[in-house]
Design a protein around this motif. Structure first.
Motif, mmCIF file in Angstrom:
data_model
loop_
_atom_site.group_PDB
_atom_site.id
_atom_site.type_symbol
_atom_site.label_atom_id
_atom_site.label_comp_id
_atom_site.label_asym_id
_atom_site.label_seq_id
_atom_site.Cartn_x
_atom_site.Cartn_y
_atom_site.Cartn_z
ATOM 1 N N MET A 27 -0.183 -12.120 -6.338
ATOM 2 C CA MET A 27 -0.088 -13.321 -5.507
ATOM 3 C C MET A 27 0.382 -12.932 -4.113
ATOM 4 S SD MET A 27 -1.000 -15.885 -7.382
ATOM 5 C CE MET A 27 -0.303 -17.309 -6.549
ATOM 6 N N PHE A 28 -0.508 -12.982 -3.155
ATOM 7 C CA PHE A 28 -0.149 -12.730 -1.776
ATOM 8 C C PHE A 28 -1.212 -13.311 -0.864
ATOM 9 C CE2 PHE A 28 -3.350 -9.468 -1.564
ATOM 10 C CZ PHE A 28 -3.319 -8.841 -2.794
ATOM 11 N N PHE A 29 -0.854 -13.471 0.405
ATOM 12 C CA PHE A 29 -1.768 -14.079 1.355
ATOM 13 C C PHE A 29 -2.481 -13.031 2.191
ATOM 14 C CE2 PHE A 29 -3.644 -17.089 4.059
ATOM 15 C CZ PHE A 29 -3.424 -16.743 5.376
ATOM 16 N N ASN A 30 -1.715 -12.050 2.660
ATOM 17 C CA ASN A 30 -2.305 -11.073 3.574
ATOM 18 C C ASN A 30 -1.611 -9.727 3.409
ATOM 19 O OD1 ASN A 30 -3.898 -10.211 5.962
ATOM 20 N ND2 ASN A 30 -1.881 -10.043 6.894
ATOM 21 N N ILE A 31 -2.394 -8.667 3.447
ATOM 22 C CA ILE A 31 -1.833 -7.316 3.401
ATOM 23 C C ILE A 31 -1.848 -6.769 4.832
ATOM 24 C CG2 ILE A 31 -1.976 -5.023 2.432
ATOM 25 C CD1 ILE A 31 -3.568 -6.198 0.103
ATOM 26 N N ALA A 32 -0.680 -6.603 5.394
ATOM 27 C CA ALA A 32 -0.611 -6.178 6.790
ATOM 28 C C ALA A 32 -1.128 -4.756 6.966
ATOM 29 C CB ALA A 32 0.825 -6.292 7.292
ATOM 30 N N THR A 33 -0.663 -3.851 6.126
ATOM 31 C CA THR A 33 -1.028 -2.442 6.236
ATOM 32 C C THR A 33 -1.249 -1.869 4.845
ATOM 33 O OG1 THR A 33 0.319 -2.179 8.228
ATOM 34 C CG2 THR A 33 -0.310 -0.156 7.086
ATOM 35 N N MET A 34 -2.254 -1.047 4.713
ATOM 36 C CA MET A 34 -2.477 -0.282 3.479
ATOM 37 C C MET A 34 -2.634 1.176 3.860
ATOM 38 S SD MET A 34 -5.027 -2.616 1.137
ATOM 39 C CE MET A 34 -4.467 -1.888 -0.411
ATOM 40 N N GLY A 35 -2.275 2.035 2.930
ATOM 41 C CA GLY A 35 -2.415 3.439 3.261
ATOM 42 C C GLY A 35 -2.047 4.359 2.125
ATOM 43 N N TRP A 36 -1.898 5.629 2.487
ATOM 44 C CA TRP A 36 -1.651 6.688 1.512
ATOM 45 C C TRP A 36 -0.536 7.600 1.997
ATOM 46 C CZ3 TRP A 36 -4.305 6.510 -3.030
ATOM 47 C CH2 TRP A 36 -5.442 5.686 -3.067
ATOM 48 N N TYR A 37 0.355 7.910 1.082
ATOM 49 C CA TYR A 37 1.344 8.965 1.257
ATOM 50 C C TYR A 37 1.045 10.014 0.190
ATOM 51 C CZ TYR A 37 4.330 6.284 4.434
ATOM 52 O OH TYR A 37 4.833 5.606 5.509
ATOM 53 N N ARG A 38 1.630 11.185 0.352
ATOM 54 C CA ARG A 38 1.507 12.215 -0.671
ATOM 55 C C ARG A 38 2.794 13.006 -0.795
ATOM 56 N NH1 ARG A 38 -2.776 16.432 2.240
ATOM 57 N NH2 ARG A 38 -1.321 17.231 3.826
ATOM 58 N N GLN A 39 2.975 13.569 -1.982
ATOM 59 C CA GLN A 39 4.123 14.428 -2.230
ATOM 60 C C GLN A 39 3.644 15.658 -2.968
ATOM 61 O OE1 GLN A 39 7.449 12.504 -4.132
ATOM 62 N NE2 GLN A 39 8.839 14.124 -3.510
ATOM 63 N N GLY A 40 3.694 16.791 -2.277
ATOM 64 C CA GLY A 40 3.302 18.058 -2.861
ATOM 65 C C GLY A 40 4.455 18.699 -3.619
ATOM 66 N N PRO A 41 4.180 19.735 -4.387
ATOM 67 C CA PRO A 41 5.226 20.419 -5.158
ATOM 68 C C PRO A 41 6.342 20.913 -4.255
ATOM 69 C CG PRO A 41 3.034 21.182 -5.797
ATOM 70 C CD PRO A 41 2.854 20.335 -4.582
ATOM 71 N N GLY A 42 7.558 20.492 -4.540
ATOM 72 C CA GLY A 42 8.705 20.938 -3.771
ATOM 73 C C GLY A 42 8.793 20.371 -2.366
#
Length: 115
Positions: A27-42
Motif C-alpha cells: 500500500m503506497f502512493f508513490n515511490i520517490a526513488t528506487m535503486g540498488w546497493y551491493r555488499q561484497g565479501p568483507g
C-alpha cells in the motif's frame, strides 16, 4: 506493508551480463526513488545506482558505462542491466525504495562473477 522482491541473480563468467529486477508491492502512493546497493565479501554496503520517479539517475563510479538502471513506474519495478561483469562485482545486490518518509529494502540477490 511494503515488500521488495528481487530476481535475476546468479553465476556468470567475467565479461558476461545479468539483469536484476525488483518489484515493489503493498500500500503506497508513490515511490520517490528506487535503486540498488551491493555488499561484497568483507565490504560495506555501497550504492550501485538509483533512479528517481522523474528519471534522474546516478551511478557509482565503478559501474559507470557498464551498468544501466531503469524503472517502470506503472509496474513499480526497477531493473539493473549489468554488462562486462568483473569478479569485483561479486556481491549481494539489494533493492531499495524510498517511499516517503521511509526506506525499504529487499532481501538481496546474490551475483557471483567467476570463471
Amino acid at each position: 506493508q511494503v515488500q521488495l522482491v528481487e530476481s535475476g541473480g546468479g553465476l556468470v563468467q567475467p565479461g558476461g551480463s545479468l539483469r536484476l529486477s525488483c518489484a515493489a508491492s503493498g500500500m503506497f502512493f508513490n515511490i520517490a526513488t528506487m535503486g540498488w546497493y551491493r555488499q561484497g565479501p568483507g565490504k560495506e554496503r555501497e550504492l550501485v545506482a538509483r533512479i528517481t520517479s522523474g528519471g534522474f539517475i546516478n551511478y557509482a563510479e565503478s559501474v559507470k558505462g557498464r551498468f544501466a538502471i531503469s524503472r517502470d513506474n506503472a509496474k513499480n519495478t526497477v531493473y539493473l542491466q549489468m554488462n562486462s561483469l568483473k569478479p569485483e562485482d561479486t556481491a549481494i545486490y539489494y533493492c531499495h525504495a524510498l517511499i516517503l518518509p521511509n526506506y525499504y529494502w529487499g532481501k538481496g540477490a546474490l551475483v557471483t562473477v567467476s570463471s
